[in-house]
Scaffold this motif. Structure first.
Motif, PDB file in Angstrom:
ATOM      1  N   TRP A 222       8.462   1.045  -3.574  1.00 13.99           N
ATOM      2  CA  TRP A 222       7.079   0.926  -4.045  1.00 13.99           C
ATOM      3  C   TRP A 222       6.731  -0.513  -4.407  1.00 13.99           C
ATOM      4  O   TRP A 222       5.551  -0.900  -4.370  1.00 13.99           O
ATOM      5  CB  TRP A 222       6.815   1.856  -5.224  1.00 13.99           C
ATOM      6  CG  TRP A 222       7.645   1.636  -6.465  1.00 13.99           C
ATOM      7  CD1 TRP A 222       8.769   2.312  -6.820  1.00 13.99           C
ATOM      8  CD2 TRP A 222       7.409   0.671  -7.500  1.00 13.99           C
ATOM      9  NE1 TRP A 222       9.257   1.831  -8.013  1.00 13.99           N
ATOM     10  CE2 TRP A 222       8.434   0.824  -8.456  1.00 13.99           C
ATOM     11  CE3 TRP A 222       6.442  -0.307  -7.719  1.00 13.99           C
ATOM     12  CZ2 TRP A 222       8.526   0.049  -9.603  1.00 13.99           C
ATOM     13  CZ3 TRP A 222       6.523  -1.086  -8.877  1.00 13.99           C
ATOM     14  CH2 TRP A 222       7.552  -0.905  -9.803  1.00 13.99           C
ATOM     15  N   HIS A 225       4.519  -2.266  -2.041  1.00 10.88           N
ATOM     16  CA  HIS A 225       3.192  -1.706  -1.761  1.00 10.88           C
ATOM     17  C   HIS A 225       2.263  -1.709  -2.965  1.00 10.88           C
ATOM     18  O   HIS A 225       1.047  -1.852  -2.793  1.00 10.88           O
ATOM     19  CB  HIS A 225       3.336  -0.272  -1.235  1.00 10.88           C
ATOM     20  CG  HIS A 225       4.208  -0.151  -0.025  1.00 10.88           C
ATOM     21  ND1 HIS A 225       3.716  -0.257   1.266  1.00 10.88           N
ATOM     22  CD2 HIS A 225       5.543   0.047   0.102  1.00 10.88           C
ATOM     23  CE1 HIS A 225       4.710  -0.116   2.129  1.00 10.88           C
ATOM     24  NE2 HIS A 225       5.828   0.078   1.457  1.00 10.88           N
ATOM     25  N   VAL A 226       2.794  -1.523  -4.147  1.00  8.28           N
ATOM     26  CA  VAL A 226       1.967  -1.387  -5.347  1.00  8.28           C
ATOM     27  C   VAL A 226       1.637  -2.763  -5.910  1.00  8.28           C
ATOM     28  O   VAL A 226       2.521  -3.602  -6.091  1.00  8.28           O
ATOM     29  CB  VAL A 226       2.693  -0.528  -6.408  1.00  8.28           C
ATOM     30  CG1 VAL A 226       1.898  -0.493  -7.708  1.00  8.28           C
ATOM     31  CG2 VAL A 226       2.909   0.889  -5.872  1.00  8.28           C
ATOM     32  N   GLN A 230      -3.195  -2.478  -9.512  1.00  7.00           N
ATOM     33  CA  GLN A 230      -3.089  -1.023  -9.544  1.00  7.00           C
ATOM     34  C   GLN A 230      -2.321  -0.566 -10.791  1.00  7.00           C
ATOM     35  O   GLN A 230      -2.719   0.398 -11.452  1.00  7.00           O
ATOM     36  CB  GLN A 230      -2.386  -0.514  -8.286  1.00  7.00           C
ATOM     37  CG  GLN A 230      -3.231  -0.586  -7.029  1.00  7.00           C
ATOM     38  CD  GLN A 230      -2.451  -0.176  -5.805  1.00  7.00           C
ATOM     39  OE1 GLN A 230      -1.345  -0.671  -5.554  1.00  7.00           O
ATOM     40  NE2 GLN A 230      -3.018   0.738  -5.018  1.00  7.00           N
ATOM     41  N   THR A 552      -2.760   6.840  -4.947  1.00  8.96           N
ATOM     42  CA  THR A 552      -2.996   6.599  -3.523  1.00  8.96           C
ATOM     43  C   THR A 552      -2.705   7.856  -2.723  1.00  8.96           C
ATOM     44  O   THR A 552      -1.953   8.729  -3.149  1.00  8.96           O
ATOM     45  CB  THR A 552      -2.125   5.444  -2.987  1.00  8.96           C
ATOM     46  OG1 THR A 552      -0.739   5.785  -3.140  1.00  8.96           O
ATOM     47  CG2 THR A 552      -2.420   4.160  -3.740  1.00  8.96           C
ATOM     48  N   ASP A 556      -1.667   3.930   1.752  1.00 13.66           N
ATOM     49  CA  ASP A 556      -2.207   3.145   0.640  1.00 13.66           C
ATOM     50  C   ASP A 556      -3.704   3.328   0.438  1.00 13.66           C
ATOM     51  O   ASP A 556      -4.341   2.572  -0.301  1.00 13.66           O
ATOM     52  CB  ASP A 556      -1.901   1.645   0.806  1.00 13.66           C
ATOM     53  CG  ASP A 556      -0.418   1.342   0.664  1.00 13.66           C
ATOM     54  OD1 ASP A 556       0.271   2.130   0.003  1.00 13.66           O
ATOM     55  OD2 ASP A 556       0.042   0.334   1.231  1.00 13.66           O
TER      56      ASP A 556
END
Length: 575
Positions: A222, A225-226, A230, A552, A556
């Motif tokens: 993660w 991507h995060v 967020q 999400t 995403d």
């Protein structure tokens, strides 16, 4: 059942359910439709003493009769009655308190006042006899059962007319306060609050990729991507605890042998990132059962020894954090058998995990779990005495599974066919629920393996019948919490040492057009959060993205905001 006329409070010397409830529904469906008196302004319930029509005796909130709110009577069907038995509702230990409302008293006129005026329950409904039942494992529910005129009934003669009475919220808080005064709590250690699970994987790379730094770092996945924005948004919505799942398989795989130190350092850096943003972190070695468990964990003693060494290594690294910032959950959902025969082996393994942590981190908060996939019954079979006061205990609840995992292709051979079930399944959603059941059965008839169709359809209908009324759905959801609460009280474990580590309702299965209604999902999360906080438990929703995505969806893309808005609208956490 035999009740003595000279007592207002007795315990049954026979089971308080029909012997045939497992095979058929209640024998008499003539429900009493009168309202139950409303006592919302009183902290206690008063009953007339049998020997004095002018004197009441009082049962305070600690005895769980508490304050009641009025709802109309509903029949409790056979499936729900069996739920009582499973939860320990029916036993001979004296834990069921029975108060007989004296039938000789005249009904107070205001009792059925539609304006909802509060009156004492020193009343009786003409010539009917009502039995008030409660169990300390169910602080949220009282039941009133109407029986025939005779107070001496054999089980085969019983007719079940149950009126559901809900305890007003502040009584639950009073009970929680009393319990917190009586049970030891954590002095200054880690305490989980309102939480969210991160994704364990996003792209799920195959094992041959586990030695590739470009694929694996930073880890967990993660991190790739995060964004910080967020995470800040989630924190500002009211999430103060992050459960960070870490797949242990790469640390046990020879494919990642050259990347071990980098992987371990990256995982610790991920935890530091979260604590640095103000989150409390549950460091979760997230076992993914696959039938054999990763690399034969429970069948190969060398692999088990390797796992214990991994746990000890991470414990030493986590010991450098502030004790109130992080807790270590050394295993997720152990796939042991769900019976008492398997409990001793899991007890031995959980103690070994605890020992591996304590050898490297004497002050680190440990989160222990029961077997049986971290089910409430698995925790209830765990002996907590070997663990110190810096140990929390976790369980997971996805009840009712038929509803929360509808459409999930990885959840057995039933869930993939289920679709269209709303939450809740009653009142304004009743027609949608029936339509969803009909479509589900149609899919089974056309898509399920031919030889399995009849069995799958029968199972779905049976499971749906357990959740298609208010009482049955509530009992299905409450039972895991009641089981854990009762276990904790028996072992003098404070409620803030219990952590509901996972719960949730699917949003959409991969590669399927069906999705659940966002408002229904939010209602499910809201109801479960409400249960957890009434019992005083910390909690963490599943999960950040993917099939159960709260933040999400897939790729995403943002998920609907309904669930996070539910968290935003919660009252301040005063636990």
């Amino acid at each position: 059942m035999h009740l003595r006329r000279d007592q207002n409070r007795v315990s049954p010397n026979d089971s308080l359910f029909h012997r045939n409830t497992r095979s058929r529904q209640s024998g008499d469906r003539g429900l009493d439709r009168q309202h139950v008196v409303d006592l919302r302004r009183s902290p206690e319930i008063d009953f007339h003493a049998a020997n004095d029509p002018h004197q009441c005796f009082v049962l305070g909130p600690r005895q769980q009769f508490g304050v009641v709110d009025v709802v109309q009577s509903q029949e409790v069907r056979a499936a729900a009655l069996q739920k009582f038995q499973i939860a320990g509702m029916v036993d001979h230990t004296g834990e069921i308190g029975i108060g007989v409302v004296d039938p000789r008293r005249q009904m107070v006129n205001a009792a059925l006042d539609p304006t909802g005026q509060s009156v004492p329950l020193c009343v009786q409904w003409r010539r009917r006899r009502f039995i008030m039942m409660c169990h300390r494992a169910f602080p949220s529910t009282l039941l009133a059962a109407e029986f025939s005129r005779s107070l001496k009934l054999e089980p085969s003669q019983m007719a079940f007319h149950f009126t559901r009475l809900k305890v007003v919220w502040h009584i639950g808080l009073i009970v929680a306060l009393l319990l917190s005064m009586a049970l030891p709590s954590l002095a200054g250690g880690f305490r989980p609050g309102r939480g969210l699970n991160m994704d364990i994987w996003v792209l799920w790379p195959a094992e041959e990729k586990w030695g590739d730094p470009s694929t694996m770092l930073p880890f967990p996945e993660w991190r790739q991507h995060v964004t910080d924005d967020q995470l800040a948004m989630v924190r500002d919505a009211g999430i103060d605890t992050i459960r960070m799942p870490v797949d242990p398989r790469p640390f046990l795989s020879p494919r990642a042998s050259d990347l071990q130190e980098q992987l371990r350092a990256s995982v610790i850096a991920s935890a530091k990132k979260l604590t640095g943003m103000g989150f409390r972190v549950v460091f979760d070695l997230h076992l993914i059962p696959d039938g054999q468990t990763p690399h034969g964990l429970f069948t190969d003693e060398q692999r088990w020894a390797d796992y214990l060494a991994l746990v000890g290594d991470f414990a030493g690294r986590l010991a450098r954090f502030e004790t109130n910032a992080i807790a270590f959950e050394p295993i997720n959902e152990p796939p042991t058998e769900c019976d008492l025969a398997a409990a001793p082996d899991w007890q031995r393994r959980m103690e070994a995990l605890y020992g591996a942590i304590r050898a490297k981190a004497p002050d680190l908060t440990v989160i222990a779990t029961g077997g049986c996939m971290s089910h409430a019954d698995g925790l209830a079979a765990l002996d907590p005495t070997p663990f110190d006061d810096d140990t929390l205990f976790t369980f997971h609840s996805y009840a009712p599974f038929l509803l929360t995992h509808q459409g999930a292709g990885w959840a057995g051979d039933v869930a993939p066919h289920v679709t269209g079930l709303p939450f809740p399944t009653y009142d304004e959603n009743e027609e949608r629920a029936r339509n969803g059941l009909a479509e589900t059965l149609r899919r089974v008839r056309t898509d399920a393996p031919f030889l399995r169709r009849a069995g799958i359809a029968a199972y779905i209908e049976e499971e749906f019948a357990k959740i298609d009324t208010r009482d049955e759905l509530v009992l299905d959801m409450v039972t895991p919490f009641a089981t854990v609460s009762r276990w904790a009280e028996q072992h003098s474990i404070a409620a803030d040492r219990i952590f509901l580590g996972e719960f949730g309702m699917i949003r959409q299965e991969y590669d399927r057009p069906d999705s659940t209604d966002p408002a229904n999902r939010a209602a499910y999360y809201s109801r479960t959060i409400e249960l957890a906080e009434r019992y005083g438990f910390g909690w963490a929703m599943w999960g950040w993205g993917g099939a159960f995505g709260i933040v999400t969806a897939f790729g995403d893309e943002p998920a609907e905001p309904n669930v996070l808005n539910t968290v935003r609208n919660l009252p301040p956490d005063e636990r």
